[in-house]
Design a protein around this motif. Structure first.
Motif, PDB file in Angstrom:
ATOM      1  N   UNK A  27       0.762  -1.494  -4.602  1.00 27.04           N
ATOM      2  CA  UNK A  27       1.085  -0.557  -5.668  1.00 27.04           C
ATOM      3  C   UNK A  27       2.044  -1.223  -6.646  1.00 27.04           C
ATOM      4  N   UNK A  28       1.807  -1.024  -7.939  1.00 29.87           N
ATOM      5  CA  UNK A  28       2.678  -1.609  -8.958  1.00 29.87           C
ATOM      6  C   UNK A  28       2.767  -0.692 -10.159  1.00 29.87           C
ATOM      7  N   UNK A  29       3.813  -0.880 -10.965  1.00 29.88           N
ATOM      8  CA  UNK A  29       3.936  -0.175 -12.231  1.00 29.88           C
ATOM      9  C   UNK A  29       3.062  -0.876 -13.256  1.00 29.88           C
ATOM     10  N   UNK A  30       2.854  -0.244 -14.395  1.00 29.54           N
ATOM     11  CA  UNK A  30       1.973  -0.838 -15.408  1.00 29.54           C
ATOM     12  C   UNK A  30       2.506  -2.158 -15.940  1.00 29.54           C
ATOM     13  N   UNK A  31       3.824  -2.382 -15.850  1.00 29.00           N
ATOM     14  CA  UNK A  31       4.393  -3.653 -16.317  1.00 29.00           C
ATOM     15  C   UNK A  31       4.253  -4.766 -15.289  1.00 29.00           C
ATOM     16  N   UNK A  32       3.598  -4.458 -14.157  1.00 31.32           N
ATOM     17  CA  UNK A  32       3.356  -5.470 -13.142  1.00 31.32           C
ATOM     18  C   UNK A  32       4.368  -5.506 -12.014  1.00 31.32           C
ATOM     19  N   UNK A  33       5.424  -4.705 -12.092  1.00 30.74           N
ATOM     20  CA  UNK A  33       6.437  -4.680 -11.047  1.00 30.74           C
ATOM     21  C   UNK A  33       5.864  -4.072  -9.768  1.00 30.74           C
ATOM     22  N   UNK A  34       5.861  -4.862  -8.702  1.00 27.22           N
ATOM     23  CA  UNK A  34       5.332  -4.374  -7.429  1.00 27.22           C
ATOM     24  C   UNK A  34       6.324  -3.422  -6.767  1.00 27.22           C
ATOM     25  N   UNK A  35       5.794  -2.424  -6.072  1.00 31.35           N
ATOM     26  CA  UNK A  35       6.624  -1.441  -5.384  1.00 31.35           C
ATOM     27  C   UNK A  35       6.346  -1.558  -3.888  1.00 31.35           C
ATOM     28  N   UNK A  36       7.388  -1.871  -3.151  1.00 30.08           N
ATOM     29  CA  UNK A  36       7.244  -2.001  -1.707  1.00 30.08           C
ATOM     30  C   UNK A  36       7.110  -0.617  -1.076  1.00 30.08           C
ATOM     31  N   UNK A  37       6.168  -0.452  -0.152  1.00 36.42           N
ATOM     32  CA  UNK A  37       6.044   0.850   0.528  1.00 36.42           C
ATOM     33  C   UNK A  37       7.204   1.063   1.492  1.00 36.42           C
ATOM     34  N   UNK A  38       7.559   2.309   1.699  1.00 32.12           N
ATOM     35  CA  UNK A  38       8.581   2.629   2.688  1.00 32.12           C
ATOM     36  C   UNK A  38       8.073   2.366   4.098  1.00 32.12           C
ATOM     37  N   UNK A  39       6.780   2.578   4.277  1.00 28.89           N
ATOM     38  CA  UNK A  39       6.150   2.304   5.563  1.00 28.89           C
ATOM     39  C   UNK A  39       4.707   1.917   5.334  1.00 28.89           C
ATOM     40  N   UNK A  40       4.142   1.186   6.282  1.00 32.87           N
ATOM     41  CA  UNK A  40       2.725   0.845   6.282  1.00 32.87           C
ATOM     42  C   UNK A  40       2.258   0.804   7.729  1.00 32.87           C
ATOM     43  N   UNK A  41       1.172   1.511   8.026  1.00 39.45           N
ATOM     44  CA  UNK A  41       0.709   1.553   9.416  1.00 39.45           C
ATOM     45  C   UNK A  41      -0.756   1.955   9.467  1.00 39.45           C
ATOM     46  N   UNK A  42      -1.311   1.850  10.667  1.00 41.11           N
ATOM     47  CA  UNK A  42      -2.681   2.308  10.941  1.00 41.11           C
ATOM     48  C   UNK A  42      -2.598   3.693  11.561  1.00 41.11           C
ATOM     49  N   UNK A  43      -2.918   4.737  10.797  1.00 38.99           N
ATOM     50  CA  UNK A  43      -2.765   6.103  11.327  1.00 38.99           C
ATOM     51  C   UNK A  43      -3.637   6.336  12.545  1.00 38.99           C
ATOM     52  N   UNK A  44      -3.023   6.904  13.561  1.00 40.28           N
ATOM     53  CA  UNK A  44      -3.742   7.177  14.792  1.00 40.28           C
ATOM     54  C   UNK A  44      -4.080   5.931  15.591  1.00 40.28           C
TER      55      UNK A  44
END
Length: 322
Positions: A166-183
């Motif tokens: 995920x990034x803003x339109x200016x290209x700045x990437x946004x780190x997720x608070x969490x990332x996982x495989x649900x279930x």
């Protein structure tokens, strides 16, 4: 002994308080995981069916067929029968039964129903649902001030291990608070962003899809928000009963009836500024079936003789044939 009992009691109170303050994060409940997996599995199967039909040269069967008014069979009434509802507009012109407005083109509700505003924090609202052929597309989607948390879930039936950035339109990437495989299912991958609009502001965001192998992947962007739509189909332009008693996440609340003239009705709730829906687009899977259609306004009046300016605009209606 008394001191020991007091310490034990205080520890018990602290434990209870901590348990009460522990709120399950959005997108983590078992119900959400079950619903998101069902939603993505359905989307993926529809996409694959349409894709294979397209490759073989077979026409894609539309989910809902749209007909212009002049193509509607004569046995399907466009307006209520005479004697039900007659309105006179501000110019003194008597409109057809069930209609009002300067041009007698605004339906009047004569079957009013209470359209309850659903708000299910556990499921949220789906704002994007589609499939990427090679799981490498760039998706741009809007985020407004009403958005709290966002969950981006990807699914690959072939186990392609999909992911996203995920990034803003200016290209700045946004780190997720969490990332996982649900279930614990490796076919699914979820990115969690808490307080996105609060910390990085409203606007358009880019989602870059990726995958370990070249394979289709489906994705859904789900947000926790107070601004919600309640939608459903009715068989009369003057009917407000667009809901069922049971809320089904991310779906219309009342399906159209086959081989019957249907109208799509919707109510927007939870917005602070004046707002109304203006356009509807019909999709078959993630294939656009029809060009976006401008929506009409329907007035809800207690009497057909009340001035339209005093009525409440509640619903949008598009004539459909299924």
């Amino acid at each position: 002994m008394k001191r020991l009992l007091l310490l034990t009691f205080l520890t018990f109170l602290v434990t209870i308080a901590a348990a009460k303050n522990k709120v399950e994060k959005f997108g983590k409940s078992e119900r959400f995981i079950s619903e998101i997996q069902e939603s993505l599995t359905t989307e993926h199967s529809v996409w694959l069916r349409n894709h294979h039909a397209s490759k073989s040269g077979n026409p894609i069967e539309p989910g809902i067929k749209f007909l212009a008014h002049h193509n509607i069979p004569s046995d399907i009434p466009l307006i209520p029968p005479p004697g039900q509802l007659v309105a006179t507009n501000q110019f003194g012109i008597k409109c057809d039964q069930g209609y009002t407005g300067d041009f007698c083109n605004i339906p009047v509700c004569n079957k009013m129903a209470n359209i309850s505003t659903h708000f299910v924090p556990a499921e949220g609202e789906a704002i994007e649902l589609a499939t990427s052929y090679e799981c490498n597309d760039m998706i741009t989607f809007p985020v407004d001030n009403y958005v709290y948390d966002i969950v981006i879930t990807l699914y690959s039936a072939n186990g392609g291990m999909p992911s996203g950035t995920l990034s803003m339109l200016n290209g700045t990437a946004i780190r997720p608070d969490e990332a996982l495989n649900p279930g614990g299912d490796m076919r699914y991958y979820s990115l969690f962003f808490y307080g996105l609009s609060e910390f990085t502001g409203p606007g358009y965001y880019n989602l870059q899809l990726a995958s370990e192998s070249i394979a289709p992947c489906s994705y859904q962007i789900t947000t926790q928000t107070n601004a919600v739509y309640d939608t459903g189909f009715v068989q009369s332009v003057n009917d407000d009963n667009i809901q069922k008693d049971i809320y089904r996440p991310w779906r219309v609340l009342k399906e159209p009836i086959q081989n019957t003239a249907n109208y799509l009705g919707a109510k927007l709730s939870g917005v602070l500024q004046p707002a109304k829906p203006e356009v509807v687009t019909f999709l078959n899977g993630d294939d656009k079936q029809y060009a976006p259609m401008t929506l009409g306004i329907r007035y809800q009046c207690s009497s057909p003789y009340v001035s339209p300016m005093k009525c409440l605009s509640t619903s949008l209606h598009v004539y459909l044939w299924r």
